[in-house]
Design a protein around this motif. Structure first.
Motif, short mmCIF file in Angstrom:
data_model
loop_
_atom_site.label_atom_id
_atom_site.label_comp_id
_atom_site.label_asym_id
_atom_site.label_seq_id
_atom_site.Cartn_x
_atom_site.Cartn_y
_atom_site.Cartn_z
N LEU A 1 0.82 -1.21 0.00
CA LEU A 1 0.00 0.00 0.00
C LEU A 1 0.86 1.27 0.00
CD1 LEU A 1 -2.74 -1.11 2.53
CD2 LEU A 1 -3.10 -0.60 0.10
N LYS A 2 2.01 1.19 0.62
CA LYS A 2 2.92 2.33 0.70
C LYS A 2 3.83 2.44 -0.52
CE LYS A 2 3.13 2.10 5.74
NZ LYS A 2 4.00 1.72 6.88
N GLY A 3 3.71 1.47 -1.45
CA GLY A 3 4.54 1.50 -2.65
C GLY A 3 5.94 0.94 -2.43
N ILE A 4 6.12 0.16 -1.38
CA ILE A 4 7.43 -0.42 -1.08
C ILE A 4 7.52 -1.80 -1.74
CG2 ILE A 4 8.93 -1.28 0.76
CD1 ILE A 4 7.49 0.73 2.65
N SER A 5 8.50 -1.99 -2.62
CA SER A 5 8.72 -3.31 -3.20
C SER A 5 9.03 -4.28 -2.07
CB SER A 5 9.89 -3.29 -4.19
OG SER A 5 9.57 -2.46 -5.29
N THR A 6 8.37 -5.42 -2.11
CA THR A 6 8.45 -6.34 -0.99
C THR A 6 8.69 -7.76 -1.47
OG1 THR A 6 6.92 -4.95 0.25
CG2 THR A 6 7.14 -7.22 1.00
#
Length: 184
Positions: free
Chosen positions: A45-50
């Motif tokens: 949701l925060k746009g962090i590649s995970t």
């Protein structure tokens, strides 16, 4: 306008986060979510590649749906909430099984493979945002048909919120045909 991560907002809405977790538990008959599922979903949701590295049966698939359920709930027909998650995976039988399972739980999903009887229609429906989850193999994702009927369609690009590469350990196999073009 393509999906913008929620980092542009001050924070994630705690009430929606709670509702997301509760809905996922209700829909998939779970007692609760694991912390890694919630953290991975919130990263998305925060746009962090995970990268989520958990053993088979560890619940990574639920983490895939977290960002979707933050925006959309089964039964919601509001056009502004109809977000989509795209899953790329190498196992056709698994893609079909996951799509079938989601449909049984009220989540419109489709597995688009080269063996689909109505391939062009299925691609166009995916591109027109008729599903909340789309499953494709790496070959399909790279095909000209997929680019034309899905990736180049405004309804799809406006609503995609997450790209999942499932079975990431297989990624080293995708595209290795390029090595044949390298001369020593």
């Amino acid at each position: 306008m393509p999906f913008a991560p929620l980092t542009t907002l001050d924070h994630l809405d705690p009430e929606r986060l709670s509702r997301t977790s509760q809905t996922l538990c209700n829909v998939f008959n779970l007692p609760s979510l694991h912390p890694h599922q919630e953290q991975a979903g919130q990263n998305i949701l925060k746009g962090i590649s995970t990268i989520l590295d958990v053993p088979t049966g560890g619940g990574k698939t639920i983490a895939f749906w977290y960002s979707l359920f933050y925006h959309w709930q089964p039964g919601n027909t509001n056009e502004n909430d109809k977000k989509i998650v795209l899953v790329i995976g190498p196992l056709v039988a698994l893609l079909r099984s996951q799509a079938s399972n989601l449909n049984k739980h009220g989540v419109p999903a489709i597995a688009v493979t080269g063996s689909n009887a109505h391939l062009e229609k299925d691609l166009m429906d995916l591109g027109q945002n008729k599903f909340r989850v789309g499953f494709v193999g790496p070959e399909m994702a790279l095909s000209a048909q997929f680019h034309k009927h899905v990736l180049n369609q405004v309804p799809f690009t406006r609503n995609i919120i997450c790209l999942v590469i499932d079975e990431l350990h297989c990624i080293c196999e995708w595209g290795t045909d390029d090595l044949a073009h390298i001369s020593s």
